[in-house]
Design an enzyme around this catalytic site. Structure first.
Site, PDB file in Angstrom:
ATOM      1  N   TYR A 162      -8.693  14.599 -10.783  1.00 22.61           N
ATOM      2  CA  TYR A 162      -7.645  13.693 -11.261  1.00 22.61           C
ATOM      3  C   TYR A 162      -6.422  14.478 -11.724  1.00 22.61           C
ATOM      4  O   TYR A 162      -5.301  14.214 -11.278  1.00 22.61           O
ATOM      5  CB  TYR A 162      -8.196  12.841 -12.406  1.00 22.61           C
ATOM      6  CG  TYR A 162      -7.182  11.931 -13.065  1.00 22.61           C
ATOM      7  CD1 TYR A 162      -6.697  10.806 -12.410  1.00 22.61           C
ATOM      8  CD2 TYR A 162      -6.724  12.187 -14.358  1.00 22.61           C
ATOM      9  CE1 TYR A 162      -5.780   9.958 -13.020  1.00 22.61           C
ATOM     10  CE2 TYR A 162      -5.808  11.344 -14.967  1.00 22.61           C
ATOM     11  CZ  TYR A 162      -5.340  10.236 -14.295  1.00 22.61           C
ATOM     12  OH  TYR A 162      -4.424   9.408 -14.900  1.00 22.61           O
ATOM     13  N   ASP A 172       0.872  -1.172   0.000  1.00 23.18           N
ATOM     14  CA  ASP A 172       0.000   0.000   0.000  1.00 23.18           C
ATOM     15  C   ASP A 172       0.912   1.225   0.000  1.00 23.18           C
ATOM     16  O   ASP A 172       1.533   1.548   1.013  1.00 23.18           O
ATOM     17  CB  ASP A 172      -0.892  -0.023   1.239  1.00 23.18           C
ATOM     18  CG  ASP A 172      -1.797   1.209   1.337  1.00 23.18           C
ATOM     19  OD1 ASP A 172      -1.703   2.103   0.472  1.00 23.18           O
ATOM     20  OD2 ASP A 172      -2.583   1.279   2.306  1.00 23.18           O
ATOM     21  N   ILE A 173       0.996   1.907  -1.136  1.00 19.15           N
ATOM     22  CA  ILE A 173       1.954   3.023  -1.242  1.00 19.15           C
ATOM     23  C   ILE A 173       1.554   4.215  -0.389  1.00 19.15           C
ATOM     24  O   ILE A 173       2.358   5.143  -0.218  1.00 19.15           O
ATOM     25  CB  ILE A 173       2.137   3.462  -2.707  1.00 19.15           C
ATOM     26  CG1 ILE A 173       0.854   4.128  -3.250  1.00 19.15           C
ATOM     27  CG2 ILE A 173       2.601   2.315  -3.573  1.00 19.15           C
ATOM     28  CD1 ILE A 173       1.082   4.870  -4.562  1.00 19.15           C
ATOM     29  N   THR A 189      -0.001  12.222 -16.582  1.00 16.05           N
ATOM     30  CA  THR A 189      -1.103  12.246 -17.527  1.00 16.05           C
ATOM     31  C   THR A 189      -1.211  13.550 -18.310  1.00 16.05           C
ATOM     32  O   THR A 189      -0.752  14.603 -17.853  1.00 16.05           O
ATOM     33  CB  THR A 189      -2.430  12.027 -16.757  1.00 16.05           C
ATOM     34  OG1 THR A 189      -3.540  12.198 -17.633  1.00 16.05           O
ATOM     35  CG2 THR A 189      -2.570  13.047 -15.634  1.00 16.05           C
ATOM     36  N   LYS A 238      -2.775  14.571  -9.881  1.00 16.98           N
ATOM     37  CA  LYS A 238      -1.626  14.054 -10.627  1.00 16.98           C
ATOM     38  C   LYS A 238      -0.547  15.126 -10.745  1.00 16.98           C
ATOM     39  O   LYS A 238       0.657  14.829 -10.641  1.00 16.98           O
ATOM     40  CB  LYS A 238      -2.053  13.561 -12.004  1.00 16.98           C
ATOM     41  CG  LYS A 238      -2.896  12.295 -11.993  1.00 16.98           C
ATOM     42  CD  LYS A 238      -2.181  11.107 -11.376  1.00 16.98           C
ATOM     43  CE  LYS A 238      -1.070  10.584 -12.266  1.00 16.98           C
ATOM     44  NZ  LYS A 238      -0.443   9.360 -11.684  1.00 16.98           N
ATOM     45  N   TRP A 252      -4.158   8.136 -22.975  1.00 15.57           N
ATOM     46  CA  TRP A 252      -4.982   7.202 -23.739  1.00 15.57           C
ATOM     47  C   TRP A 252      -4.194   5.937 -24.093  1.00 15.57           C
ATOM     48  O   TRP A 252      -4.073   5.560 -25.252  1.00 15.57           O
ATOM     49  CB  TRP A 252      -5.528   7.892 -24.982  1.00 15.57           C
ATOM     50  CG  TRP A 252      -6.573   8.937 -24.722  1.00 15.57           C
ATOM     51  CD1 TRP A 252      -6.904   9.485 -23.508  1.00 15.57           C
ATOM     52  CD2 TRP A 252      -7.434   9.552 -25.683  1.00 15.57           C
ATOM     53  NE1 TRP A 252      -7.904  10.409 -23.657  1.00 15.57           N
ATOM     54  CE2 TRP A 252      -8.260  10.474 -24.983  1.00 15.57           C
ATOM     55  CE3 TRP A 252      -7.581   9.438 -27.058  1.00 15.57           C
ATOM     56  CZ2 TRP A 252      -9.215  11.263 -25.621  1.00 15.57           C
ATOM     57  CZ3 TRP A 252      -8.542  10.219 -27.684  1.00 15.57           C
ATOM     58  CH2 TRP A 252      -9.349  11.115 -26.980  1.00 15.57           C
TER      59      TRP A 252
END
Length: 264
Positions: free
Chosen positions: A97, A7-8, A71, A101, A122
């Site tokens: 998100y 579990d990071i 991303t 990120k 993608w």
């Protein structure tokens, strides 16, 4: 190491595992879905920001390095010139998100100077359950697909992603990299190209590919409209251009569906 093994977001676990292994290189592929981030920002913060920070700290403690995947959603998608985003373009995310990120990128860079931030988008390939991965197989099998036609980005075949990351890690040039196949498309254009490669008739394409706009999907998280990226940092390293997305898609279909009737 698999997700179930670490579990990071757990500082104690990260310390115990890293002290046991003493890794030279850590690759962080942990991810939480775009809409899941919107509905659970606390979990998004833990997995996309706190966890990468702990891994970066572990890499630094053991004089190792870290590859952290990020991303295209760190960008707003609102540039009016139709250009592709480079690594020096300002990041202005439009959803949780993207916000987390981007914060994760910054945490990693501050905690571990020997880190590579790899922004990709993608991604498709064997074992994934995304639209991009499944659409060619569904079209081959005569199944209908819903394809958004007003959102555009770069696509990335996972095989090309892995090859390029391997080349980047072989250098001592740390920082932010964009790793995507060349060009840009919408989901609808991607589906049309897959249908062309599969040899489907015009009639089959019209019946199997249902075009919709993003607003019709009513998803919790807003999606940026235009986020194609260019691999400018790789060019500075002297690495060759990534192949066009159409070639990568053909290679994916050839590799994953070698017995497809009508495939050219």
């Amino acid at each position: 190491m698999l997700r179930k093994d670490l579990d990071i977001t757990d500082d104690r676990q990260v310390r115990e595992v890293s002290d046991s292994i003493r890794p030279d290189l850590i690759l962080n592929c942990a991810v939480i879905g775009v809409d899941d981030c919107e509905s659970d920002p606390v979990r998004a913060q833990a997995i996309n920001v706190a966890g990468p920070g702990l891994l970066a700290g572990a890499a630094t403690r053991h004089r190792g390095a870290l590859v952290h995947f990020s991303t295209n959603y760190v960008f707003s998608g609102e540039r009016a010139d139709g250009g592709f985003y480079g690594t020096n373009d300002p990041a202005k995310p439009v959803n949780v998100y993207g916000e987390t990120k981007l914060a994760g990128e910054r945490r990693v860079l501050s905690e571990c100077p020997r880190s590579w931030i790899v922004r990709t988008s993608w991604v498709f390939g064997e074992g994934k359950d995304s639209f991009l991965a499944s659409a060619p197989r569904k079209l081959r099998d005569g199944q209908r697909v819903i394809a958004i036609d007003d959102t555009f980005a770069s696509t990335t075949w996972v095989e090309d992603l892995a090859t390029r990351v391997d080349a980047i890690v072989g250098s001592d040039d740390y920082g932010v990299f964009h790793v995507v196949n060349d060009g840009a498309c919408s989901y609808a254009e991607y589906a049309e190209e897959a249908a062309e490669i599969l040899g489907l008739s015009d009639a089959d394409r019209r019946s199997l590919i249902e075009r919709k706009q993003e607003s019709e999907m009513r998803r919790p998280a807003r999606r940026p409209r235009w986020t194609p990226m260019r691999c400018d940092h790789s060019t500075l390293l002297g690495l060759p251009a990534m192949r066009p997305w159409q070639e990568a898609l053909r290679a994916y279909i050839t590799a994953s569906m070698p017995d497809t009737p009508g495939r050219t």
